[in-house]
Write a protein that holds these residues in place. Structure first.
Motif, PDB file in Angstrom:
ATOM      1  N   GLN A  41      -0.775  -1.161   5.505  1.00 28.72           N
ATOM      2  CA  GLN A  41       0.349  -1.800   4.816  1.00 28.72           C
ATOM      3  C   GLN A  41       0.587  -1.156   3.455  1.00 28.72           C
ATOM      4  OE1 GLN A  41       2.521  -4.210   6.011  1.00 28.72           O
ATOM      5  NE2 GLN A  41       3.630  -3.671   4.155  1.00 28.72           N
ATOM      6  N   LEU A  42      -0.475  -0.827   2.762  1.00 32.70           N
ATOM      7  CA  LEU A  42      -0.354  -0.184   1.452  1.00 32.70           C
ATOM      8  C   LEU A  42       0.338   1.172   1.589  1.00 32.70           C
ATOM      9  CD1 LEU A  42      -1.123  -0.855  -1.444  1.00 32.70           C
ATOM     10  CD2 LEU A  42      -3.302   0.258  -1.079  1.00 32.70           C
ATOM     11  N   GLU A  43      -0.007   1.923   2.600  1.00 32.79           N
ATOM     12  CA  GLU A  43       0.643   3.220   2.831  1.00 32.79           C
ATOM     13  C   GLU A  43       2.130   3.048   3.149  1.00 32.79           C
ATOM     14  OE1 GLU A  43      -0.498   6.279   2.213  1.00 32.79           O
ATOM     15  OE2 GLU A  43      -2.261   5.244   1.449  1.00 32.79           O
ATOM     16  N   LYS A  44       2.481   2.015   3.905  1.00 36.48           N
ATOM     17  CA  LYS A  44       3.891   1.745   4.198  1.00 36.48           C
ATOM     18  C   LYS A  44       4.658   1.447   2.909  1.00 36.48           C
ATOM     19  CE  LYS A  44       3.102  -0.110   8.816  1.00 36.48           C
ATOM     20  NZ  LYS A  44       3.053  -1.335   9.635  1.00 36.48           N
ATOM     21  N   LEU A  45       4.021   0.722   1.994  1.00 38.55           N
ATOM     22  CA  LEU A  45       4.677   0.405   0.722  1.00 38.55           C
ATOM     23  C   LEU A  45       4.851   1.660  -0.133  1.00 38.55           C
ATOM     24  CD1 LEU A  45       2.793  -2.910  -0.105  1.00 38.55           C
ATOM     25  CD2 LEU A  45       5.228  -2.689   0.447  1.00 38.55           C
ATOM     26  N   VAL A  46       3.830   2.495  -0.176  1.00 37.44           N
ATOM     27  CA  VAL A  46       3.866   3.707  -0.999  1.00 37.44           C
ATOM     28  C   VAL A  46       4.921   4.680  -0.483  1.00 37.44           C
ATOM     29  CG1 VAL A  46       2.513   5.732  -1.660  1.00 37.44           C
ATOM     30  CG2 VAL A  46       1.506   3.460  -1.816  1.00 37.44           C
ATOM     31  N   GLU A  47       5.163   4.690   0.826  1.00 40.35           N
ATOM     32  CA  GLU A  47       6.155   5.599   1.414  1.00 40.35           C
ATOM     33  C   GLU A  47       7.595   5.197   1.075  1.00 40.35           C
ATOM     34  OE1 GLU A  47       5.255   5.498   5.568  1.00 40.35           O
ATOM     35  OE2 GLU A  47       3.483   6.772   5.348  1.00 40.35           O
ATOM     36  N   GLN A  48       7.802   3.963   0.634  1.00 41.22           N
ATOM     37  CA  GLN A  48       9.156   3.506   0.305  1.00 41.22           C
ATOM     38  C   GLN A  48       9.627   4.121  -1.010  1.00 41.22           C
ATOM     39  OE1 GLN A  48       9.411  -0.752   0.194  1.00 41.22           O
ATOM     40  NE2 GLN A  48       8.432  -1.003   2.180  1.00 41.22           N
ATOM     41  N   ALA A  49      10.935   4.049  -1.209  1.00 42.78           N
ATOM     42  CA  ALA A  49      11.497   4.484  -2.492  1.00 42.78           C
ATOM     43  C   ALA A  49      10.927   3.594  -3.603  1.00 42.78           C
ATOM     44  CB  ALA A  49      13.018   4.385  -2.456  1.00 42.78           C
ATOM     45  N   TYR A  50      10.737   4.168  -4.775  1.00 40.65           N
ATOM     46  CA  TYR A  50      10.118   3.462  -5.904  1.00 40.65           C
ATOM     47  C   TYR A  50      10.791   2.115  -6.164  1.00 40.65           C
ATOM     48  CZ  TYR A  50       8.236   2.706 -10.615  1.00 40.65           C
ATOM     49  OH  TYR A  50       7.615   2.190 -11.714  1.00 40.65           O
ATOM     50  N   ALA A  51      12.113   2.077  -6.191  1.00 41.13           N
ATOM     51  CA  ALA A  51      12.845   0.848  -6.486  1.00 41.13           C
ATOM     52  C   ALA A  51      12.674  -0.202  -5.396  1.00 41.13           C
ATOM     53  CB  ALA A  51      14.324   1.153  -6.681  1.00 41.13           C
ATOM     54  N   SER A  52      12.341   0.201  -4.192  1.00 45.52           N
ATOM     55  CA  SER A  52      12.192  -0.727  -3.067  1.00 45.52           C
ATOM     56  C   SER A  52      10.831  -1.413  -3.020  1.00 45.52           C
ATOM     57  CB  SER A  52      12.404   0.004  -1.746  1.00 45.52           C
ATOM     58  OG  SER A  52      13.688   0.561  -1.694  1.00 45.52           O
ATOM     59  N   VAL A  53       9.886  -0.943  -3.788  1.00 43.63           N
ATOM     60  CA  VAL A  53       8.540  -1.524  -3.769  1.00 43.63           C
ATOM     61  C   VAL A  53       8.550  -2.775  -4.644  1.00 43.63           C
ATOM     62  CG1 VAL A  53       6.100  -1.132  -4.253  1.00 43.63           C
ATOM     63  CG2 VAL A  53       7.520   0.753  -3.433  1.00 43.63           C
ATOM     64  N   VAL A  54       8.542  -3.926  -3.976  1.00 41.65           N
ATOM     65  CA  VAL A  54       8.597  -5.215  -4.680  1.00 41.65           C
ATOM     66  C   VAL A  54       7.550  -6.154  -4.085  1.00 41.65           C
ATOM     67  CG1 VAL A  54      11.035  -5.003  -5.298  1.00 41.65           C
ATOM     68  CG2 VAL A  54      10.407  -6.083  -3.133  1.00 41.65           C
ATOM     69  N   THR A  55       7.301  -7.252  -4.801  1.00 38.85           N
ATOM     70  CA  THR A  55       6.365  -8.266  -4.349  1.00 38.85           C
ATOM     71  C   THR A  55       6.828  -8.854  -3.021  1.00 38.85           C
ATOM     72  OG1 THR A  55       5.688  -8.796  -6.604  1.00 38.85           O
ATOM     73  CG2 THR A  55       5.342 -10.506  -4.951  1.00 38.85           C
ATOM     74  N   ALA A  56       5.889  -9.157  -2.158  1.00 39.90           N
ATOM     75  CA  ALA A  56       6.208  -9.715  -0.839  1.00 39.90           C
ATOM     76  C   ALA A  56       6.924 -11.050  -1.003  1.00 39.90           C
ATOM     77  CB  ALA A  56       4.933  -9.911  -0.026  1.00 39.90           C
ATOM     78  N   ALA A  57       8.020 -11.223  -0.256  1.00 40.31           N
ATOM     79  CA  ALA A  57       8.752 -12.484  -0.269  1.00 40.31           C
ATOM     80  C   ALA A  57       7.922 -13.584   0.390  1.00 40.31           C
ATOM     81  CB  ALA A  57      10.096 -12.325   0.437  1.00 40.31           C
ATOM     82  N   SER A  58       7.205 -13.227   1.447  1.00 38.39           N
ATOM     83  CA  SER A  58       6.314 -14.176   2.122  1.00 38.39           C
ATOM     84  C   SER A  58       5.179 -13.385   2.762  1.00 38.39           C
ATOM     85  CB  SER A  58       7.081 -14.970   3.178  1.00 38.39           C
ATOM     86  OG  SER A  58       7.613 -14.106   4.157  1.00 38.39           O
ATOM     87  N   PRO A  59       4.040 -14.045   2.971  1.00 38.08           N
ATOM     88  CA  PRO A  59       2.900 -13.341   3.576  1.00 38.08           C
ATOM     89  C   PRO A  59       3.231 -12.838   4.982  1.00 38.08           C
ATOM     90  CG  PRO A  59       2.208 -15.447   2.653  1.00 38.08           C
ATOM     91  CD  PRO A  59       3.708 -15.420   2.622  1.00 38.08           C
ATOM     92  N   VAL A  60       2.581 -11.746   5.368  1.00 36.74           N
ATOM     93  CA  VAL A  60       2.724 -11.172   6.700  1.00 36.74           C
ATOM     94  C   VAL A  60       1.452 -11.520   7.475  1.00 36.74           C
ATOM     95  CG1 VAL A  60       2.917  -9.007   7.983  1.00 36.74           C
ATOM     96  CG2 VAL A  60       4.121  -9.275   5.806  1.00 36.74           C
TER      97      VAL A  60
END
Length: 108
Positions: A41-60
């Protein structure tokens, strides 16, 4: 009779150690799985555009594991985001968790 009593106490001790070993192995397996899920999951977040990396709206939820993350800006250095990701689960009524952290830079 004394020899049988001593043997019985010894065998009970060995059985107790075996049960503790099985529980320890089970916990180690769960921690490894949680770490793997968290890293993915961390790798999926890092692969996103910088502006798109935000706190999770709800737990997965993934199986018995619940994944949640928070993103803070400029926490460590200016122009960075710190992702703190927590994978939690419950085993035999006890709450367990693994926490991973990654700092990503804004590439200008």
């Amino acid at each position: 009779i004394i020899a049988i009593t001593i043997l019985t106490v010894g065998l009970l001790g060995v059985a107790s150690m075996q049960v503790a070993s099985i529980h320890g192995n089970s916990l180690a397996s769960d921690v490894s799985e949680a770490t793997s899920i968290g890293t993915d999951q961390l790798e999926k977040l890092v692969e996103q555009a910088y502006a798109s990396v935000v706190t999770a709206a709800s737990p997965v939820t993934q199986g018995i594991y619940t994944i949640n993350w928070t993103v803070t800006e400029n926490d460590v250095y200016d122009n960075t985001k710190t992702i703190t990701l927590t994978v939690s689960w419950s085993i035999r009524g006890a709450a367990k968790r693994v926490e991973l952290q990654r700092v990503i830079p804004r590439i200008i």
